[in-house]
Scaffold this active site. Structure first.
Site, short mmCIF file in Angstrom:
data_model
loop_
_atom_site.label_atom_id
_atom_site.label_comp_id
_atom_site.label_asym_id
_atom_site.label_seq_id
_atom_site.Cartn_x
_atom_site.Cartn_y
_atom_site.Cartn_z
N VAL A 1 0.64 -1.49 0.45
CA VAL A 1 -0.20 0.13 0.52
C VAL A 1 0.77 1.19 -0.01
O VAL A 1 0.28 2.23 -1.13
CB VAL A 1 -1.11 -0.12 1.31
CG1 VAL A 1 -1.86 1.36 1.32
CG2 VAL A 1 -1.74 -1.19 1.32
N CYS A 2 1.67 0.84 1.00
CA CYS A 2 2.95 2.21 0.91
C CYS A 2 3.31 3.17 -0.13
O CYS A 2 3.29 4.31 -0.50
CB CYS A 2 3.71 1.79 2.20
SG CYS A 2 3.60 1.47 2.99
N PRO A 3 3.63 2.40 -1.73
CA PRO A 3 4.15 3.14 -2.69
C PRO A 3 3.40 3.84 -3.48
O PRO A 3 3.63 4.23 -3.72
CB PRO A 3 5.00 2.07 -3.67
CG PRO A 3 4.24 1.09 -3.19
CD PRO A 3 3.90 0.90 -1.54
N ILE B 1 2.67 6.91 -1.59
CA ILE B 1 3.75 7.80 -1.51
C ILE B 1 4.01 8.26 -2.66
O ILE B 1 4.64 9.64 -2.59
CB ILE B 1 4.90 7.18 -1.18
CG1 ILE B 1 5.21 6.18 0.53
CG2 ILE B 1 6.33 7.46 -1.59
CD1 ILE B 1 6.08 6.06 0.81
#
Length: 180
Positions: free
Chosen positions: A51-53, A56
């Protein structure tokens, strides 16, 4: 129970970071304040996840809109600057970040994550916290998400713009609409 932060001075921080030009440097709330900038500080759990990328890179893709609002974005996890750089140097199609337009900071000692109330102590990682701090260092907005849910960049921009009006913004307010 965590003490409220909105309406109070935000915890000051200085962290090692990978800057937009991929060099190692420092980021700090004091520096943003000195430059009369709003700070959009967001925490994410860890590098090389799923999920993070998405969030970001979404923030980076919209960086110019934040810059137009005199805001600096800082992304933070408990990973090292070396892990951040490796992830930035990984292409987006390979679950990497590619080029970023803002710094990723390393809270390796967990001090900042703890002060902002997002540290999952038993795992040593941060929840998805989002904080908006005005140029005077006052916390204006805070929200914390479960780590399974990415943040909405449109909503972050809307909230920043609402805060900058200095007025009362009703539910579903959008930039350009009247305040109360």
């Amino acid at each position: 129970m965590t003490e409220r932060m909105v309406g109070k001075q935000a915890p000051r921080f200085s962290m090692d970071a990978v800057l937009a030009d991929k060099s190692f440097g420092k980021v700090s709330l004091e520096e943003n304040m000195k430059n009369d900038k709003w700070t959009v500080l967001f925490f994410y759990p860890m590098d090389f996840t799923f999920v993070c990328p998405t969030e970001i890179t979404a923030m980076s893709d919209r960086y110019d809109e934040f810059e137009d609002l005199d805001a600096e974005i800082i992304g933070v996890s408990t990973d090292t600057i070396h892990t951040h750089l490796a992830w930035i140097n990984t292409a987006r199609q390979d679950n990497g970040l590619g080029e970023l337009k803002y710094p990723l900071a390393a809270d390796t000692n967990h001090v900042v994550s703890r002060e902002y109330g997002v540290l999952i102590e038993e795992e040593g990682i941060a929840l998805r916290g989002l904080f908006i701090v005005n140029p005077e260092g006052e916390m204006q907005y805070q929200t914390v998400f479960h780590n399974n849910i990415g943040r909405d960049v449109d909503e972050t921009l809307r909230v920043l713009q609402a805060l900058q009006t200095g007025g009362l913004c009703p539910a579903n307010w959008r930039p350009g609409q009247k305040t109360l």
